[in-house]
Design a protein around this motif. Structure first.
Motif, PDB file in Angstrom:
ATOM      1  N   SER A  31       0.839  -1.188   0.000  1.00 23.33           N
ATOM      2  CA  SER A  31       0.000   0.000   0.000  1.00 23.33           C
ATOM      3  C   SER A  31       0.875   1.239   0.000  1.00 23.33           C
ATOM      4  CB  SER A  31      -0.898   0.028   1.241  1.00 23.33           C
ATOM      5  OG  SER A  31      -1.727  -1.112   1.309  1.00 23.33           O
ATOM      6  N   VAL A  32       0.362   2.296  -0.617  1.00 20.57           N
ATOM      7  CA  VAL A  32       1.096   3.556  -0.663  1.00 20.57           C
ATOM      8  C   VAL A  32       0.121   4.715  -0.452  1.00 20.57           C
ATOM      9  CG1 VAL A  32       2.922   2.692  -2.176  1.00 20.57           C
ATOM     10  CG2 VAL A  32       0.870   3.750  -3.175  1.00 20.57           C
ATOM     11  N   GLU A  33       0.699   5.850  -0.078  1.00 20.36           N
ATOM     12  CA  GLU A  33      -0.038   7.109  -0.022  1.00 20.36           C
ATOM     13  C   GLU A  33       0.905   8.189  -0.529  1.00 20.36           C
ATOM     14  OE1 GLU A  33      -0.833   7.555   4.229  1.00 20.36           O
ATOM     15  OE2 GLU A  33       0.904   8.871   4.409  1.00 20.36           O
ATOM     16  N   CYS A  34       0.387   9.377  -0.720  1.00 21.24           N
ATOM     17  CA  CYS A  34       1.233  10.512  -1.072  1.00 21.24           C
ATOM     18  C   CYS A  34       0.519  11.774  -0.627  1.00 21.24           C
ATOM     19  CB  CYS A  34       1.551  10.546  -2.566  1.00 21.24           C
ATOM     20  SG  CYS A  34       0.110  10.804  -3.629  1.00 21.24           S
ATOM     21  N   LEU A  35       1.225  12.892  -0.661  1.00 22.95           N
ATOM     22  CA  LEU A  35       0.604  14.154  -0.284  1.00 22.95           C
ATOM     23  C   LEU A  35      -0.323  14.638  -1.394  1.00 22.95           C
ATOM     24  CD1 LEU A  35       3.591  16.019   1.431  1.00 22.95           C
ATOM     25  CD2 LEU A  35       1.818  14.581   2.481  1.00 22.95           C
ATOM     26  N   PHE A  36       0.270  14.985  -2.530  1.00 27.52           N
ATOM     27  CA  PHE A  36      -0.505  15.577  -3.625  1.00 27.52           C
ATOM     28  C   PHE A  36      -0.073  14.937  -4.938  1.00 27.52           C
ATOM     29  CE2 PHE A  36       0.558  18.832  -0.423  1.00 27.52           C
ATOM     30  CZ  PHE A  36      -0.705  18.958   0.160  1.00 27.52           C
ATOM     31  N   PRO A  37      -0.958  14.221  -5.614  1.00 23.08           N
ATOM     32  CA  PRO A  37      -0.586  13.543  -6.861  1.00 23.08           C
ATOM     33  C   PRO A  37      -0.843  14.372  -8.104  1.00 23.08           C
ATOM     34  CG  PRO A  37      -2.774  12.857  -6.210  1.00 23.08           C
ATOM     35  CD  PRO A  37      -2.303  13.851  -5.161  1.00 23.08           C
ATOM     36  N   TYR A  38      -1.272  15.617  -7.957  1.00 19.40           N
ATOM     37  CA  TYR A  38      -1.908  16.337  -9.048  1.00 19.40           C
ATOM     38  C   TYR A  38      -0.966  16.799 -10.159  1.00 19.40           C
ATOM     39  CZ  TYR A  38      -5.346  16.376  -5.314  1.00 19.40           C
ATOM     40  OH  TYR A  38      -6.192  15.994  -4.296  1.00 19.40           O
ATOM     41  N   ALA A  39       0.337  16.649  -9.973  1.00 12.90           N
ATOM     42  CA  ALA A  39       1.267  17.033 -11.026  1.00 12.90           C
ATOM     43  C   ALA A  39       1.298  16.004 -12.159  1.00 12.90           C
ATOM     44  CB  ALA A  39       2.671  17.212 -10.452  1.00 12.90           C
ATOM     45  N   PHE A  40       0.632  14.872 -11.976  1.00 12.82           N
ATOM     46  CA  PHE A  40       0.651  13.801 -12.961  1.00 12.82           C
ATOM     47  C   PHE A  40      -0.767  13.542 -13.457  1.00 12.82           C
ATOM     48  CE2 PHE A  40       4.115  13.428 -10.003  1.00 12.82           C
ATOM     49  CZ  PHE A  40       5.211  13.255 -10.832  1.00 12.82           C
ATOM     50  N   GLU A  41      -0.882  12.692 -14.445  1.00 13.99           N
ATOM     51  CA  GLU A  41      -2.196  12.286 -14.922  1.00 13.99           C
ATOM     52  C   GLU A  41      -2.684  11.100 -14.091  1.00 13.99           C
ATOM     53  OE1 GLU A  41      -4.208  13.661 -17.160  1.00 13.99           O
ATOM     54  OE2 GLU A  41      -2.741  15.282 -17.332  1.00 13.99           O
ATOM     55  N   PRO A  42      -3.960  11.080 -13.718  1.00 15.41           N
ATOM     56  CA  PRO A  42      -4.459   9.956 -12.927  1.00 15.41           C
ATOM     57  C   PRO A  42      -4.176   8.595 -13.559  1.00 15.41           C
ATOM     58  CG  PRO A  42      -6.101  11.700 -13.009  1.00 15.41           C
ATOM     59  CD  PRO A  42      -4.996  12.099 -13.947  1.00 15.41           C
ATOM     60  N   ALA A  43      -4.285   8.524 -14.881  1.00 18.04           N
ATOM     61  CA  ALA A  43      -4.060   7.230 -15.544  1.00 18.04           C
ATOM     62  C   ALA A  43      -2.626   6.755 -15.369  1.00 18.04           C
ATOM     63  CB  ALA A  43      -4.404   7.342 -17.027  1.00 18.04           C
ATOM     64  N   GLU A  44      -1.670   7.691 -15.335  1.00 17.26           N
ATOM     65  CA  GLU A  44      -0.270   7.315 -15.127  1.00 17.26           C
ATOM     66  C   GLU A  44      -0.077   6.660 -13.774  1.00 17.26           C
ATOM     67  OE1 GLU A  44       2.858  10.261 -17.078  1.00 17.26           O
ATOM     68  OE2 GLU A  44       1.452  11.355 -15.809  1.00 17.26           O
ATOM     69  N   VAL A  45      -0.640   7.277 -12.749  1.00 14.90           N
ATOM     70  CA  VAL A  45      -0.481   6.751 -11.394  1.00 14.90           C
ATOM     71  C   VAL A  45      -1.248   5.440 -11.250  1.00 14.90           C
ATOM     72  CG1 VAL A  45      -0.861   7.219  -8.952  1.00 14.90           C
ATOM     73  CG2 VAL A  45      -0.081   9.057 -10.466  1.00 14.90           C
ATOM     74  N   ALA A  46      -2.457   5.373 -11.788  1.00 10.32           N
ATOM     75  CA  ALA A  46      -3.243   4.151 -11.709  1.00 10.32           C
ATOM     76  C   ALA A  46      -2.506   2.983 -12.372  1.00 10.32           C
ATOM     77  CB  ALA A  46      -4.606   4.357 -12.355  1.00 10.32           C
ATOM     78  N   GLN A  47      -1.842   3.274 -13.477  1.00  7.50           N
ATOM     79  CA  GLN A  47      -1.086   2.230 -14.166  1.00  7.50           C
ATOM     80  C   GLN A  47       0.051   1.711 -13.303  1.00  7.50           C
ATOM     81  OE1 GLN A  47       1.576   3.345 -17.478  1.00  7.50           O
ATOM     82  NE2 GLN A  47       0.431   1.852 -18.731  1.00  7.50           N
ATOM     83  N   ARG A  48       0.758   2.600 -12.624  1.00  9.26           N
ATOM     84  CA  ARG A  48       1.862   2.163 -11.753  1.00  9.26           C
ATOM     85  C   ARG A  48       1.329   1.326 -10.589  1.00  9.26           C
ATOM     86  NH1 ARG A  48       6.907   4.416 -13.498  1.00  9.26           N
ATOM     87  NH2 ARG A  48       6.358   5.400 -15.476  1.00  9.26           N
ATOM     88  N   LEU A  49       0.215   1.724 -10.021  1.00  6.52           N
ATOM     89  CA  LEU A  49      -0.376   0.940  -8.942  1.00  6.52           C
ATOM     90  C   LEU A  49      -0.715  -0.466  -9.416  1.00  6.52           C
ATOM     91  CD1 LEU A  49      -2.802   3.664  -7.540  1.00  6.52           C
ATOM     92  CD2 LEU A  49      -0.842   2.718  -6.309  1.00  6.52           C
ATOM     93  N   GLN A  50      -1.359  -0.560 -10.559  1.00  7.95           N
ATOM     94  CA  GLN A  50      -1.769  -1.860 -11.073  1.00  7.95           C
ATOM     95  C   GLN A  50      -0.550  -2.710 -11.441  1.00  7.95           C
ATOM     96  OE1 GLN A  50      -4.218  -1.711 -14.588  1.00  7.95           O
ATOM     97  NE2 GLN A  50      -4.999  -3.769 -14.276  1.00  7.95           N
ATOM     98  N   ARG A  51       0.418  -2.095 -12.084  1.00 14.12           N
ATOM     99  CA  ARG A  51       1.597  -2.833 -12.537  1.00 14.12           C
ATOM    100  C   ARG A  51       2.341  -3.479 -11.372  1.00 14.12           C
ATOM    101  NH1 ARG A  51       5.853   0.705 -15.679  1.00 14.12           N
ATOM    102  NH2 ARG A  51       4.024   0.956 -17.020  1.00 14.12           N
ATOM    103  N   HIS A  52       2.378  -2.786 -10.231  1.00  9.05           N
ATOM    104  CA  HIS A  52       3.188  -3.264  -9.118  1.00  9.05           C
ATOM    105  C   HIS A  52       2.356  -3.829  -7.969  1.00  9.05           C
ATOM    106  CE1 HIS A  52       6.598  -1.660 -11.205  1.00  9.05           C
ATOM    107  NE2 HIS A  52       6.053  -0.468 -11.245  1.00  9.05           N
ATOM    108  N   GLY A  53       1.071  -4.043  -8.214  1.00  8.34           N
ATOM    109  CA  GLY A  53       0.232  -4.700  -7.220  1.00  8.34           C
ATOM    110  C   GLY A  53       0.035  -3.896  -5.952  1.00  8.34           C
ATOM    111  N   LEU A  54      -0.095  -2.590  -6.090  1.00 11.47           N
ATOM    112  CA  LEU A  54      -0.205  -1.704  -4.937  1.00 11.47           C
ATOM    113  C   LEU A  54      -1.604  -1.117  -4.826  1.00 11.47           C
ATOM    114  CD1 LEU A  54       3.135   0.259  -5.432  1.00 11.47           C
ATOM    115  CD2 LEU A  54       2.674  -1.417  -3.624  1.00 11.47           C
ATOM    116  N   ARG A  55      -1.963  -0.754  -3.598  1.00  9.13           N
ATOM    117  CA  ARG A  55      -3.204  -0.023  -3.342  1.00  9.13           C
ATOM    118  C   ARG A  55      -2.849   1.397  -2.903  1.00  9.13           C
ATOM    119  NH1 ARG A  55      -5.767  -1.716   1.229  1.00  9.13           N
ATOM    120  NH2 ARG A  55      -3.755  -2.505   1.976  1.00  9.13           N
ATOM    121  N   GLN A  56      -3.528   2.372  -3.474  1.00  4.44           N
ATOM    122  CA  GLN A  56      -3.420   3.748  -2.991  1.00  4.44           C
ATOM    123  C   GLN A  56      -4.420   3.893  -1.852  1.00  4.44           C
ATOM    124  OE1 GLN A  56      -1.381   6.154  -4.625  1.00  4.44           O
ATOM    125  NE2 GLN A  56      -1.829   7.719  -3.069  1.00  4.44           N
ATOM    126  N   VAL A  57      -3.926   4.252  -0.657  1.00  3.43           N
ATOM    127  CA  VAL A  57      -4.814   4.289   0.503  1.00  3.43           C
ATOM    128  C   VAL A  57      -5.153   5.707   0.963  1.00  3.43           C
ATOM    129  CG1 VAL A  57      -4.139   2.001   1.327  1.00  3.43           C
ATOM    130  CG2 VAL A  57      -2.862   4.014   2.100  1.00  3.43           C
TER     131      VAL A  57
END
Length: 265
Positions: A31-57
């Motif tokens: 599982s991961v969290e972050c402060l502010f993800p808004y500098a990126f595209e949501p699809a980019e971050v979602a892809q990294r989560l899926q690729r590495h088996g992570l949950r954004q909490v």
């Protein structure tokens, strides 16, 4: 054993942000969290989560003008529309895209000359509005006390204030984000604070770091093996997120995690 997450805004800064997901997964985080993800595209971050088996909490709603010193908008007079625009157009779409179940809503620092009661009333009004929108999508909102050394003038500084507001609000999807670092700096007596607040059911997320330098949890004045055991004993089943500044490389400083996992095997 607590379900540990890695805060990717503070950990793994030796890597570019989008590469931190792979590094966290390689070290055993799920599982991961972050402060502010808004500098990126949501699809980019979602892809990294899926690729590495992570949950954004968890991530934070837009905080306003961070570089100008704003630390949230939800309790700032005159910033109501900016808060609501950010919540509708950024926080909620990001939570949907990442399937993230929690959003931290920052209150902001108290402007001079405005009574605290007025700020709290505005905070509650904005939280109530946001909570009802979030509830339609199964999203939980969190509010967090921050210590006055790191964030001078922040509206919420003590656990009791956050719990009082959550109770006054009465929205079931609004809870308290209990950061053990901030709590220790402001209030101390941390084990008793855990015993006081975890059984209420109002703590929706825990974060931790060493005190006083905010390094790894095995550096400084706190006995985290004891505290992690106490968190288990008190029946907390949520996430405990590592939100600290590594002294010399994130992976090199994870001996605390390896020892804890070995001891629980």
């Amino acid at each position: 054993m607590p379900r540990f997450a890695a805060n990717l805004s503070l950990l793994y800064t030796e890597h570019a942000f989008l590469d931190r997901f792979q590094a966290a997964a390689a070290d055993g985080f799920d599982s991961v969290e972050c402060l502010f993800p808004y500098a990126f595209e949501p699809a980019e971050v979602a892809q990294r989560l899926q690729r590495h088996g992570l949950r954004q909490v968890l991530f934070n709603a837009p905080p306003g003008d961070w570089d100008a010193g704003e630390r949230g908008l939800a309790a700032l007079p005159g910033r109501e529309q900016a808060f609501r625009d950010g919540f509708i157009h950024q926080a909620l779409p990001w939570a949907r895209a990442l399937r993230c179940p929690r959003v931290h809503v920052m209150a902001g620092c108290m402007p001079a000359g405005v009574p605290r009661q007025a700020l709290e009333e505005l905070f509650l009004d904005n939280l109530r509005w946001a909570a009802r929108l979030a509830a339609e999508e199964g999203i939980e909102l969190l509010i967090e006390p921050l210590n006055p050394r790191d964030v001078p003038g922040y509206l919420l500084q003590r656990q009791e204030d956050a719990h009082r507001l959550v109770q006054a609000l009465g929205e079931p999807n609004v809870k308290v984000q209990m950061d053990l670092y901030h709590c220790q700096v402001t209030e101390g007596d941390l084990a008793m604070k855990l015993r006081q607040w975890l059984p209420t059911g109002r703590v929706g997320h825990i974060q931790f770091a060493g005190v006083p330098e905010r390094h790894e949890p095995d550096v400084g004045e706190l006995n985290y093996p004891y505290l992690f055991g106490l968190i288990d004993e008190l029946g907390y089943t949520g996430v405990a997120s590592a939100e600290y500044r590594p002294r010399a490389g994130t992976s090199e400083g994870l001996s605390w995690l390896r020892r804890w996992k070995a001891g629980q095997a």
